[in-house]
Design a protein around this motif. Sequence first.
Motif, mmCIF file in Angstrom:
data_model
loop_
_atom_site.group_PDB
_atom_site.id
_atom_site.type_symbol
_atom_site.label_atom_id
_atom_site.label_comp_id
_atom_site.label_asym_id
_atom_site.label_seq_id
_atom_site.Cartn_x
_atom_site.Cartn_y
_atom_site.Cartn_z
ATOM 1 N N ASP A 1 0.824 -1.217 0.000
ATOM 2 C CA ASP A 1 0.000 0.000 0.000
ATOM 3 C C ASP A 1 0.855 1.263 0.000
ATOM 4 O O ASP A 1 0.441 2.301 -0.523
ATOM 5 N N GLY A 2 2.038 1.186 0.612
ATOM 6 C CA GLY A 2 2.903 2.363 0.707
ATOM 7 C C GLY A 2 3.861 2.516 -0.453
ATOM 8 O O GLY A 2 4.676 3.437 -0.462
ATOM 9 N N GLY A 3 3.808 1.620 -1.429
ATOM 10 C CA GLY A 3 4.656 1.749 -2.618
ATOM 11 C C GLY A 3 5.776 0.728 -2.701
ATOM 12 O O GLY A 3 6.484 0.669 -3.700
ATOM 13 N N GLY A 4 5.956 -0.085 -1.653
ATOM 14 C CA GLY A 4 6.967 -1.152 -1.699
ATOM 15 C C GLY A 4 8.386 -0.641 -1.866
ATOM 16 O O GLY A 4 9.172 -1.173 -2.652
ATOM 17 N N ALA A 5 8.743 0.383 -1.085
ATOM 18 C CA ALA A 5 10.082 0.969 -1.221
ATOM 19 C C ALA A 5 11.178 -0.050 -0.922
ATOM 20 O O ALA A 5 11.071 -0.857 0.008
ATOM 21 N N LYS A 6 12.231 0.004 -1.738
ATOM 22 C CA LYS A 6 13.414 -0.843 -1.540
ATOM 23 C C LYS A 6 14.644 -0.003 -1.220
ATOM 24 O O LYS A 6 15.654 -0.533 -0.767
ATOM 25 N N ARG A 7 14.578 1.301 -1.535
ATOM 26 C CA ARG A 7 15.705 2.203 -1.298
ATOM 27 C C ARG A 7 15.201 3.389 -0.463
ATOM 28 O O ARG A 7 14.062 3.852 -0.640
ATOM 29 N N PHE A 8 16.055 3.911 0.417
ATOM 30 C CA PHE A 8 15.599 4.857 1.432
ATOM 31 C C PHE A 8 16.558 6.047 1.499
ATOM 32 O O PHE A 8 17.740 5.882 1.822
ATOM 33 N N PHE A 9 16.062 7.231 1.179
ATOM 34 C CA PHE A 9 16.856 8.462 1.224
ATOM 35 C C PHE A 9 16.475 9.195 2.509
ATOM 36 O O PHE A 9 15.360 9.726 2.639
ATOM 37 N N LEU A 10 17.377 9.188 3.485
ATOM 38 C CA LEU A 10 17.117 9.805 4.789
ATOM 39 C C LEU A 10 17.660 11.230 4.765
ATOM 40 O O LEU A 10 18.874 11.435 4.717
ATOM 41 N N LEU A 11 16.772 12.192 4.788
ATOM 42 C CA LEU A 11 17.155 13.606 4.701
ATOM 43 C C LEU A 11 16.743 14.321 5.975
ATOM 44 O O LEU A 11 15.563 14.255 6.376
ATOM 45 N N GLY A 12 17.692 15.016 6.604
ATOM 46 C CA GLY A 12 17.336 15.684 7.847
ATOM 47 C C GLY A 12 18.118 16.949 8.103
ATOM 48 O O GLY A 12 19.140 17.215 7.472
ATOM 49 N N THR A 13 17.600 17.743 9.036
ATOM 50 C CA THR A 13 18.350 18.883 9.555
ATOM 51 C C THR A 13 19.432 18.333 10.487
ATOM 52 O O THR A 13 19.238 17.310 11.139
ATOM 53 N N ASP A 14 20.571 19.017 10.512
ATOM 54 C CA ASP A 14 21.730 18.449 11.203
ATOM 55 C C ASP A 14 21.714 18.743 12.702
ATOM 56 O O ASP A 14 22.316 19.712 13.177
ATOM 57 N N TYR A 15 21.030 17.880 13.444
ATOM 58 C CA TYR A 15 21.092 17.948 14.903
ATOM 59 C C TYR A 15 20.645 16.608 15.462
ATOM 60 O O TYR A 15 20.435 15.650 14.715
ATOM 61 N N VAL A 16 20.492 16.533 16.766
ATOM 62 C CA VAL A 16 20.372 15.236 17.427
ATOM 63 C C VAL A 16 19.141 14.447 17.010
ATOM 64 O O VAL A 16 19.214 13.215 16.835
ATOM 65 N N TYR A 17 17.982 15.102 16.829
ATOM 66 C CA TYR A 17 16.773 14.341 16.497
ATOM 67 C C TYR A 17 16.898 13.602 15.164
ATOM 68 O O TYR A 17 16.689 12.374 15.112
ATOM 69 N N PRO A 18 17.234 14.299 14.049
ATOM 70 C CA PRO A 18 17.350 13.562 12.793
ATOM 71 C C PRO A 18 18.447 12.492 12.821
ATOM 72 O O PRO A 18 18.248 11.380 12.319
ATOM 73 N N ARG A 19 19.595 12.824 13.391
ATOM 74 C CA ARG A 19 20.699 11.856 13.365
ATOM 75 C C ARG A 19 20.363 10.606 14.189
ATOM 76 O O ARG A 19 20.651 9.482 13.767
ATOM 77 N N THR A 20 19.765 10.799 15.367
ATOM 78 C CA THR A 20 19.432 9.629 16.187
ATOM 79 C C THR A 20 18.277 8.839 15.568
ATOM 80 O O THR A 20 18.308 7.601 15.540
ATOM 81 N N THR A 21 17.278 9.547 15.062
ATOM 82 C CA THR A 21 16.154 8.854 14.417
ATOM 83 C C THR A 21 16.641 8.048 13.215
ATOM 84 O O THR A 21 16.214 6.903 13.001
ATOM 85 N N ASN A 22 17.538 8.629 12.433
ATOM 86 C CA ASN A 22 18.049 7.906 11.268
ATOM 87 C C ASN A 22 18.936 6.730 11.659
ATOM 88 O O ASN A 22 18.974 5.710 10.955
ATOM 89 N N ALA A 23 19.638 6.843 12.783
ATOM 90 C CA ALA A 23 20.402 5.690 13.282
ATOM 91 C C ALA A 23 19.445 4.553 13.647
ATOM 92 O O ALA A 23 19.709 3.372 13.361
ATOM 93 N N ILE A 24 18.329 4.915 14.276
ATOM 94 C CA ILE A 24 17.309 3.912 14.620
ATOM 95 C C ILE A 24 16.724 3.306 13.347
ATOM 96 O O ILE A 24 16.560 2.074 13.235
ATOM 97 N N LEU A 25 16.413 4.154 12.363
ATOM 98 C CA LEU A 25 15.828 3.649 11.115
ATOM 99 C C LEU A 25 16.809 2.759 10.362
ATOM 100 O O LEU A 25 16.419 1.740 9.778
ATOM 101 N N ARG A 26 18.088 3.137 10.369
ATOM 102 C CA ARG A 26 19.083 2.300 9.692
ATOM 103 C C ARG A 26 19.126 0.911 10.351
ATOM 104 O O ARG A 26 19.164 -0.122 9.679
#
Length: 413
Positions: free
Chosen positions: A165-190
Amino acid sequence: MDRRTALKTVGGAVAAAAASTLPFPAIAASKAPIKVGILHSLSGTMAISETALKDVDLMTIAEINAAGGVDGHMIEPVVVDPASNWPLFAEKARQLISQDKVAAIFGCWTSVSRKSVLPVLDELNGLLFYPVQFEGQEQNKHVVYTGAAPNQQAIPATEYLMSKDGGGAKRFFLLGTDYVYPRTTNAILRGFLHSKGVKDADIAEVYTPFGFSNYQNIVADIKKFASGGPTCVISTVNGDSNVPFYKELGNQGIKATDIPVVGFSIAEQEIAGMDIKPLVGQLTAWNYFESLKNPRNAKFVKSWQDYVKAKGLKDYPVTDDPMEASYIGIHLWKQAVEKAKSTKTDEVRKALIGQKFAAPDGYTVEVLENQYLSKPVFIGQINDKAQFDVVWKSKGLVPGESWSPYIPKPKNA
């Protein structure tokens, strides 16, 4: 942008708003008022998001005062503007606790602002109600986390993008502002993506400074990355940088059907001031949308619209998730003070655990032992009316997790 200009104007008028100016009839109080601090940026790059939180805080306080206050005590808000300046958040928090003698603080948006305030709360035994989604990986007894943890926003959104339903993504582009929330969230997502068998070669990770506006090359890189297979963008861009980012997506002809973008810091308030065309079909994940149909939300939205009309706030007449989380936080604090029969931090904190509140999202949320909330999760798709159509929701309440299982727990946790 007209909305930002208006926000700056609003930011200049932050003196405590008296209940008598609000659309709720005030009740004469015989008991001493209780002061609370409102700590949100009303100027600078985060004003686009935080100004409405200051106003919904004032609306909620006026509503409670009109109903008799906190056990007969009126609430007196003390509003300060930390101006998107992280060290200034700490200074203002110290001022609120030491000089103004507030019983609690409602505020902060970015995690860097919250972390600036933590040492002050620890030193002065303060209590902060934090209303915004964040990276988790924190459990401080001086903070009540009324926004979403990653398992209540980022993880379910990524699972949705990977689904049919969400498009079946196989590749993931993580884009964020450079501070603790995006970097930690992206570490969790990775870590989460690794657990699903996704390789590092299929994950891109890019950061930009606060206030960044030139997304031409980054969007070109997204298009190039997407040539390798079904791709989604997971955005933790914060503040007014969202405006040029989504505009550039439109400039380069990227549609949601080509490359879906899920943004975690873009809600009704942000898109109200943006060109809606490039955004239609794109996604976000929150614990509340204005478009939810239930009697409590209808009342909440009506109260906000009445407040906006009374205060002349023409540029942001919509409600959104952080506003609802702010509304919930003030009501939970009121309930806890009445149960504790005290405004002392230690007694209020003890009384908070297990407090429940029938929220505008249609669910009865609860304060957990870790001072996070149990909340529903919704994934919404932007429509041409600058609202969100719910395309997925959790089966019930999801308890907020302090520590993600996808990255190592800190040794001192």
